[in-house]
Design a protein around this motif. Structure first.
Motif, PDB file in Angstrom:
ATOM      1  N   HIS A 185       7.412  -3.000   7.983  1.00 28.28           N
ATOM      2  CA  HIS A 185       6.968  -2.380   9.229  1.00 28.28           C
ATOM      3  C   HIS A 185       7.697  -3.000  10.425  1.00 28.28           C
ATOM      4  CE1 HIS A 185       3.179  -0.545  11.314  1.00 28.28           C
ATOM      5  NE2 HIS A 185       4.308  -0.175  11.891  1.00 28.28           N
ATOM      6  N   VAL A 186       7.842  -4.306  10.414  1.00 26.89           N
ATOM      7  CA  VAL A 186       8.498  -5.017  11.514  1.00 26.89           C
ATOM      8  C   VAL A 186       9.953  -4.585  11.671  1.00 26.89           C
ATOM      9  CG1 VAL A 186       9.357  -7.286  12.230  1.00 26.89           C
ATOM     10  CG2 VAL A 186       6.971  -7.025  11.529  1.00 26.89           C
ATOM     11  N   VAL A 187      10.669  -4.449  10.547  1.00 28.27           N
ATOM     12  CA  VAL A 187      12.102  -4.117  10.628  1.00 28.27           C
ATOM     13  C   VAL A 187      12.343  -2.616  10.788  1.00 28.27           C
ATOM     14  CG1 VAL A 187      12.696  -6.141   9.257  1.00 28.27           C
ATOM     15  CG2 VAL A 187      12.414  -3.936   8.111  1.00 28.27           C
ATOM     16  N   GLY A 188      11.270  -1.815  10.700  1.00 26.80           N
ATOM     17  CA  GLY A 188      11.417  -0.381  10.956  1.00 26.80           C
ATOM     18  C   GLY A 188      11.429   0.505   9.736  1.00 26.80           C
ATOM     19  N   ASP A 189      11.221  -0.046   8.548  1.00 27.40           N
ATOM     20  CA  ASP A 189      11.180   0.772   7.328  1.00 27.40           C
ATOM     21  C   ASP A 189       9.747   1.293   7.160  1.00 27.40           C
ATOM     22  OD1 ASP A 189      11.401   1.960   4.872  1.00 27.40           O
ATOM     23  OD2 ASP A 189      11.769   0.103   3.750  1.00 27.40           O
ATOM     24  N   LEU A 190       9.443   2.386   7.872  1.00 22.62           N
ATOM     25  CA  LEU A 190       8.069   2.875   7.903  1.00 22.62           C
ATOM     26  C   LEU A 190       7.617   3.450   6.566  1.00 22.62           C
ATOM     27  CD1 LEU A 190       7.986   4.558  11.431  1.00 22.62           C
ATOM     28  CD2 LEU A 190       7.305   2.247  10.778  1.00 22.62           C
ATOM     29  N   HIS A 191       8.499   4.186   5.890  1.00 21.79           N
ATOM     30  CA  HIS A 191       8.137   4.760   4.583  1.00 21.79           C
ATOM     31  C   HIS A 191       7.883   3.655   3.557  1.00 21.79           C
ATOM     32  CE1 HIS A 191       8.726   8.981   5.607  1.00 21.79           C
ATOM     33  NE2 HIS A 191       9.817   8.626   6.290  1.00 21.79           N
ATOM     34  N   GLY A 192       8.748   2.637   3.577  1.00 24.20           N
ATOM     35  CA  GLY A 192       8.545   1.503   2.672  1.00 24.20           C
ATOM     36  C   GLY A 192       7.255   0.769   2.979  1.00 24.20           C
ATOM     37  N   ALA A 193       6.951   0.613   4.278  1.00 21.54           N
ATOM     38  CA  ALA A 193       5.716  -0.068   4.677  1.00 21.54           C
ATOM     39  C   ALA A 193       4.492   0.711   4.220  1.00 21.54           C
ATOM     40  CB  ALA A 193       5.699  -0.258   6.188  1.00 21.54           C
ATOM     41  N   LEU A 194       4.534   2.048   4.387  1.00 16.96           N
ATOM     42  CA  LEU A 194       3.410   2.877   3.967  1.00 16.96           C
ATOM     43  C   LEU A 194       3.164   2.744   2.474  1.00 16.96           C
ATOM     44  CD1 LEU A 194       1.275   5.007   4.645  1.00 16.96           C
ATOM     45  CD2 LEU A 194       3.029   6.773   4.281  1.00 16.96           C
ATOM     46  N   HIS A 195       4.229   2.756   1.695  1.00 17.71           N
ATOM     47  CA  HIS A 195       4.098   2.612   0.241  1.00 17.71           C
ATOM     48  C   HIS A 195       3.499   1.246  -0.117  1.00 17.71           C
ATOM     49  CE1 HIS A 195       5.651   1.326  -3.752  1.00 17.71           C
ATOM     50  NE2 HIS A 195       5.251   2.556  -4.096  1.00 17.71           N
ATOM     51  N   SER A 196       3.956   0.186   0.559  1.00 15.99           N
ATOM     52  CA  SER A 196       3.467  -1.162   0.253  1.00 15.99           C
ATOM     53  C   SER A 196       1.990  -1.306   0.610  1.00 15.99           C
ATOM     54  CB  SER A 196       4.293  -2.202   1.002  1.00 15.99           C
ATOM     55  OG  SER A 196       5.640  -2.186   0.567  1.00 15.99           O
ATOM     56  N   TYR A 197       1.593  -0.758   1.768  1.00 22.72           N
ATOM     57  CA  TYR A 197       0.180  -0.821   2.148  1.00 22.72           C
ATOM     58  C   TYR A 197      -0.694  -0.074   1.136  1.00 22.72           C
ATOM     59  CZ  TYR A 197       1.756  -2.489   6.745  1.00 22.72           C
ATOM     60  OH  TYR A 197       2.322  -3.200   7.759  1.00 22.72           O
ATOM     61  N   GLN A 198      -0.220   1.062   0.681  1.00 27.65           N
ATOM     62  CA  GLN A 198      -0.976   1.836  -0.308  1.00 27.65           C
ATOM     63  C   GLN A 198      -1.079   1.079  -1.632  1.00 27.65           C
ATOM     64  OE1 GLN A 198       1.320   5.451  -0.134  1.00 27.65           O
ATOM     65  NE2 GLN A 198      -0.017   6.406   1.400  1.00 27.65           N
ATOM     66  N   GLU A 199       0.000   0.376  -1.986  1.00 28.61           N
ATOM     67  CA  GLU A 199      -0.036  -0.447  -3.202  1.00 28.61           C
ATOM     68  C   GLU A 199      -1.040  -1.595  -3.035  1.00 28.61           C
ATOM     69  OE1 GLU A 199       1.210  -0.495  -6.270  1.00 28.61           O
ATOM     70  OE2 GLU A 199       1.986   1.529  -5.954  1.00 28.61           O
ATOM     71  N   SER A 200      -1.123  -2.136  -1.828  1.00 32.71           N
ATOM     72  CA  SER A 200      -2.077  -3.214  -1.570  1.00 32.71           C
ATOM     73  C   SER A 200      -3.499  -2.742  -1.830  1.00 32.71           C
ATOM     74  CB  SER A 200      -1.929  -3.700  -0.129  1.00 32.71           C
ATOM     75  OG  SER A 200      -2.893  -4.686   0.173  1.00 32.71           O
ATOM     76  N   LEU A 201      -3.797  -1.505  -1.434  1.00 33.74           N
ATOM     77  CA  LEU A 201      -5.138  -0.959  -1.663  1.00 33.74           C
ATOM     78  C   LEU A 201      -5.439  -0.766  -3.144  1.00 33.74           C
ATOM     79  CD1 LEU A 201      -5.534   1.734   1.160  1.00 33.74           C
ATOM     80  CD2 LEU A 201      -6.689  -0.473   0.986  1.00 33.74           C
ATOM     81  N   ARG A 202      -4.397  -0.589  -3.963  1.00 33.03           N
ATOM     82  CA  ARG A 202      -4.600  -0.352  -5.398  1.00 33.03           C
ATOM     83  C   ARG A 202      -4.855  -1.651  -6.168  1.00 33.03           C
ATOM     84  NH1 ARG A 202       0.169   3.013  -4.524  1.00 33.03           N
ATOM     85  NH2 ARG A 202      -0.489   5.190  -4.268  1.00 33.03           N
ATOM     86  N   GLN A 203      -4.588  -2.783  -5.544  1.00 27.73           N
ATOM     87  CA  GLN A 203      -4.755  -4.059  -6.227  1.00 27.73           C
ATOM     88  C   GLN A 203      -6.224  -4.488  -6.195  1.00 27.73           C
ATOM     89  OE1 GLN A 203      -1.900  -5.142  -7.709  1.00 27.73           O
ATOM     90  NE2 GLN A 203      -1.017  -3.327  -6.720  1.00 27.73           N
ATOM     91  N   LYS A 204      -6.551  -5.459  -7.028  1.00 25.36           N
ATOM     92  CA  LYS A 204      -7.898  -6.021  -7.014  1.00 25.36           C
ATOM     93  C   LYS A 204      -8.136  -6.680  -5.657  1.00 25.36           C
ATOM     94  CE  LYS A 204     -10.979  -9.121  -9.556  1.00 25.36           C
ATOM     95  NZ  LYS A 204     -11.106 -10.072 -10.682  1.00 25.36           N
ATOM     96  N   PRO A 205      -9.204  -6.309  -4.947  1.00 21.35           N
ATOM     97  CA  PRO A 205      -9.394  -6.778  -3.564  1.00 21.35           C
ATOM     98  C   PRO A 205      -9.913  -8.212  -3.475  1.00 21.35           C
ATOM     99  CG  PRO A 205     -11.218  -5.369  -4.194  1.00 21.35           C
ATOM    100  CD  PRO A 205     -10.262  -5.372  -5.372  1.00 21.35           C
ATOM    101  N   VAL A 206      -9.125  -9.142  -3.963  1.00 16.60           N
ATOM    102  CA  VAL A 206      -9.562 -10.537  -3.980  1.00 16.60           C
ATOM    103  C   VAL A 206      -9.698 -11.084  -2.561  1.00 16.60           C
ATOM    104  CG1 VAL A 206      -8.951 -12.874  -4.711  1.00 16.60           C
ATOM    105  CG2 VAL A 206      -8.532 -10.942  -6.242  1.00 16.60           C
ATOM    106  N   ASN A 207      -8.716 -10.780  -1.702  1.00 12.88           N
ATOM    107  CA  ASN A 207      -8.729 -11.319  -0.339  1.00 12.88           C
ATOM    108  C   ASN A 207      -9.526 -10.466   0.647  1.00 12.88           C
ATOM    109  OD1 ASN A 207      -6.790 -13.798  -0.200  1.00 12.88           O
ATOM    110  ND2 ASN A 207      -5.738 -12.316  -1.501  1.00 12.88           N
ATOM    111  N   LYS A 208     -10.007  -9.316   0.188  1.00 12.43           N
ATOM    112  CA  LYS A 208     -10.879  -8.441   0.987  1.00 12.43           C
ATOM    113  C   LYS A 208     -10.258  -8.065   2.336  1.00 12.43           C
ATOM    114  CE  LYS A 208     -14.971 -10.369  -1.243  1.00 12.43           C
ATOM    115  NZ  LYS A 208     -16.247 -11.087  -1.087  1.00 12.43           N
ATOM    116  N   ILE A 209      -9.054  -7.516   2.257  1.00  8.47           N
ATOM    117  CA  ILE A 209      -8.325  -7.138   3.473  1.00  8.47           C
ATOM    118  C   ILE A 209      -8.188  -5.627   3.588  1.00  8.47           C
ATOM    119  CG2 ILE A 209      -7.018  -9.296   3.622  1.00  8.47           C
ATOM    120  CD1 ILE A 209      -4.705  -7.803   2.203  1.00  8.47           C
ATOM    121  N   GLN A 210      -8.998  -4.861   2.866  1.00  7.74           N
ATOM    122  CA  GLN A 210      -8.821  -3.408   2.831  1.00  7.74           C
ATOM    123  C   GLN A 210      -8.915  -2.773   4.217  1.00  7.74           C
ATOM    124  OE1 GLN A 210     -10.960  -5.327   1.006  1.00  7.74           O
ATOM    125  NE2 GLN A 210     -11.758  -4.147  -0.724  1.00  7.74           N
ATOM    126  N   GLU A 211      -9.802  -3.282   5.068  1.00  3.21           N
ATOM    127  CA  GLU A 211      -9.957  -2.704   6.406  1.00  3.21           C
ATOM    128  C   GLU A 211      -8.670  -2.864   7.212  1.00  3.21           C
ATOM    129  OE1 GLU A 211     -13.390  -4.341   8.256  1.00  3.21           O
ATOM    130  OE2 GLU A 211     -14.755  -3.691   6.658  1.00  3.21           O
TER     131      GLU A 211
END
Length: 681
Positions: free
Chosen positions: A636-662
């Motif tokens: 997101h910082v470097v401007g790769d918005l599509h890559g950032a969106l995919h990574s955030y969506q992958e984060s939501l698919r992981q086990k929410p150990v750190n509870k950062i979904q919000e």
């Protein structure tokens, strides 16, 4: 399966791998002992004490083991006789009289003799026999409601279980009992003291330690009493810890063997009538009565003697409490049809002999190789069946679990004072190592707390403060594990010293790449060759690695501020990041701040490769949610918005150990808005 020494020794070695070797169990106890010593001044400052109890405190680390904790305040003073009132100051303490007349053995009533000073006590008072008594049921319900209404509490699904509140933190079951502590012993305990002296177990030093520590009253009454809401059960948890620690390792493994057999055989797919506390009590009685040879090649016979005692108790319907023998713990529990059914079940196992152990999957896997091969022999000498690397890994996992959060700077200074005091007393090697790690951890937390909370109005003020913080972080990295270098890099990045950040990041990357490092896994041969001959302290600072921890209310890096707030709001006290991930994250962000586009993209590629293709060796599975989040932030910082969106969506698919979904959802919304804006333009 007849008892032979060979099978007993095989079982002993197998249980050492399953439960722990003598050294591993000693490490677990030393670490928790050290934690208690460190936190004692802080407990006094806060006015209450927390204590681990149960099997975790005793040294067991079963995957299904729960964490039992007890909590009490310093302000409540329990006495057994009215003449003891003069010992305490009524203007400072709630003085409570323990009454054991008219109650079942092992239970007392608590009569408040002074005016109450806290809401818990006030809301739990009930008039009875002309006095004000503390109701155990009201006390328990009040604590339950306070936990249920506390949004900051990380434990969820809170229920009442016996005298405790039961909840889960991640996958760990936690039982908490808010109780009363007393150094005064009830009269009924005199029989136990006489019995201990007569049978010479425990030894006199252990007995004196037990008597000096006192006992507790936990909020639950007898099931056979009409006034059980006013009754409190006597708990001898501290005494039990001392007794378990007084066991030799064969006795400790036999205790563990009984726990395994109970869980995997007796209670398997059945409504449990027996609990592990009965197994512990069985061990206490058999050890004290004597006439058993407790050694590795006699382990099967030791188990069988304990098992026969258990059957005998079920047959009689009487299971005497070890401390108060008049207290039959089977009353209203193991009775009627349930007792008859249990007795038939245990008798079936008795007819099988010690071969009934093969009904347990865990024990069968240990014994089968020896049963199938008469020549299968294992030495029970610890040094011959466990490598030093395994011991170090066990120590690392235990020590790195320690955490010392503080609500203000004053508490941090109390910790440092405690560290200084303890450094002058005689400690075991693993206690000293625990103290060293805890000192490093506290220095890091204090450094960033000072950086966050102290305003700098002039350049001179900033310079002085900066030197203090840098010196703290440099001392921490000299005391702590390898990955503590990254806290200095985070501070340099935060204060805009990007060249220094890259320098520290480069040094850290070099040290993290050493093939003898101990993190999720370790190369045993290289570890032993390179650091095996060093002291424990040097081994930790040269080869041990720990996740980077970002505690609540302590800002280390602005880019993860949103994640820390989300995690904190959902009851998770800290974020856990792989040190390999933090190195690549800092490289991306620092190069971006410097305007080095090509180097920034190369670091981003390295970060993406790490997150995408790691098998858990460098990015543990428990950190996958925050790892994908960090990758998304960097993209997101470097401007790769599509890559950032995919990574955030992958984060939501992981086990929410750190509870950062919000935080993840918020960032996804921001990226989508930017993409829509770009499409519109």
């Amino acid at each position: 399966m007849d008892h032979i020494p060979r099978l007993s020794e095989v079982l002993y070695v197998g249980l050492c791998h399953e439960i722990g070797t003598p050294t591993e169990v000693a490490i677990r106890r030393d670490v928790l002992d050290m934690e208690g010593m460190i936190k004692k001044p802080i407990h006094m400052y806060r006015g209450f004490v927390w204590m681990f109890s149960g099997s975790y405190r005793e040294g067991f680390r079963f995957g299904s083991s729960d964490r039992d904790t007890m909590c009490w305040t310093y302000n409540h003073k329990l006495i057994t006789d009215i003449s003891q009132c003069w010992v305490y100051n009524p203007s400072k303490h709630d003085i409570i009289l323990m009454e054991d007349s008219g109650t079942p053995p092992g239970f007392v009533r608590l009569c408040l003799l002074t005016s109450p000073r806290d809401d818990f006590t006030i809301s739990s008072l009930v008039p009875f026999n002309g006095g004000a008594y503390i109701s155990s049921s009201l006390w328990r319900e009040t604590y339950f409601q306070s936990l249920a209404n506390d949004r900051r509490n990380p434990n969820r699904n809170i229920t009442i279980h016996g005298p405790c509140t039961n909840s889960f933190y991640e996958s760990i079951e936690i039982d908490q009992a808010v109780c009363f502590a007393t150094k005064c012993w009830p009269n009924l305990i005199r029989g136990w003291v006489d019995r201990c002296q007569r049978h010479i177990w425990p030894s006199m030093p252990v007995l004196e330690t037990i008597l000096s520590k006192g006992c507790h009253c936990v909020p639950i009454g007898s099931k056979i009493s009409p006034f059980n809401q006013l009754e409190w059960r006597l708990s001898f948890s501290q005494a039990e810890q001392q007794l378990v620690c007084a066991m030799n390792h064969t006795q400790f493994l036999c205790y563990g063997l009984l726990k395994i057999f109970l869980k995997e055989v007796i209670n398997y797919r059945k409504e449990p009538l027996l609990c592990s506390y009965y197994m512990k009590t069985t061990m206490f009685w058999i050890i004290q009565l004597g006439h058993v040879i407790w050694c590795p090649n006699n382990l099967l016979d030791c188990f069988w003697i304990c098992f026969k005692y258990l059957i005998h108790c079920v047959y009689r319907g009487v299971f005497p409490n070890f401390f108060i023998a008049q207290n039959n713990m089977f009353i209203n529990k193991v009775v009627g049809i349930g007792r008859e059914s249990l007795l038939q079940q245990l008798y079936q196992y008795y007819r099988m002999g010690v071969s009934c152990l093969l009904l347990s999957p865990t024990l069968r896997s240990i014994l089968e190789p020896a049963l199938s091969s008469p020549s299968f022999v294992l030495s029970s000498a610890e040094g011959e069946f466990i490598d030093n690397t395994d011991v170090d890994m066990s120590a690392m996992l235990e020590i790195f679990q320690e955490s010392f959060p503080a609500e203000n700077i004053s508490v941090f200074y109390l910790y440092l004072k405690s560290f200084s005091t303890l450094s002058w007393i005689s400690l075991s090697s693993y206690q000293s190592l625990t103290l060293q790690f805890c000192t490093a951890q506290t220095l890091v937390q204090l450094a960033f707390t000072i950086a966050n909370s102290t305003p700098c109005y002039t350049y001179k003020n900033f310079y002085v403060l900066d030197r203090i913080i840098c010196n703290m972080l440099k001392l921490a990295l000299r005391l702590g594990p390898v990955s503590y270098l990254l806290y200095l890099a985070l501070y340099y990045y935060r204060t805009g010293r990007y060249e220094k950040t890259l320098h520290i990041t480069y040094l850290t990357k070099q040290r993290l790449s050493q093939d003898f490092n101990m993190y999720v896994t370790v190369d045993r041969q290289r570890y032993n060759e390179t650091v095996g001959s060093l002291s424990l302290s040097r081994r930790m600072t040269r080869a041990w690695m720990i996740n980077v921890r970002l505690l609540e209310n302590i800002l280390c890096i602005e880019e993860l501020c949103l994640e820390q707030k989300a995690s904190q709001q959902n009851g998770e006290p800290m974020l856990h990041l792989s040190p390999f991930l933090v190195v690549e994250m800092l490289s991306v962000l620092t190069h971006y701040r410097q305007g080095s586009r090509s180097q920034c993209l190369q670091s981003l590629t390295d970060l993406q490769t790490l997150v995408l293709y790691d098998d858990g060796t460098y990015v543990p599975l428990k950190t996958r949610d925050i790892s994908w989040q960090v990758l998304g932030i960097c993209q997101h910082v470097v401007g790769d918005l599509h890559g950032a969106l995919h990574s955030y969506q992958e984060s939501l698919r992981q086990k929410p150990v750190n509870k950062i979904q919000e935080a993840t959802c918020f960032r996804i919304g921001c990226v989508k808005q930017q993409l829509q804006r770009n499409d519109y333009m």
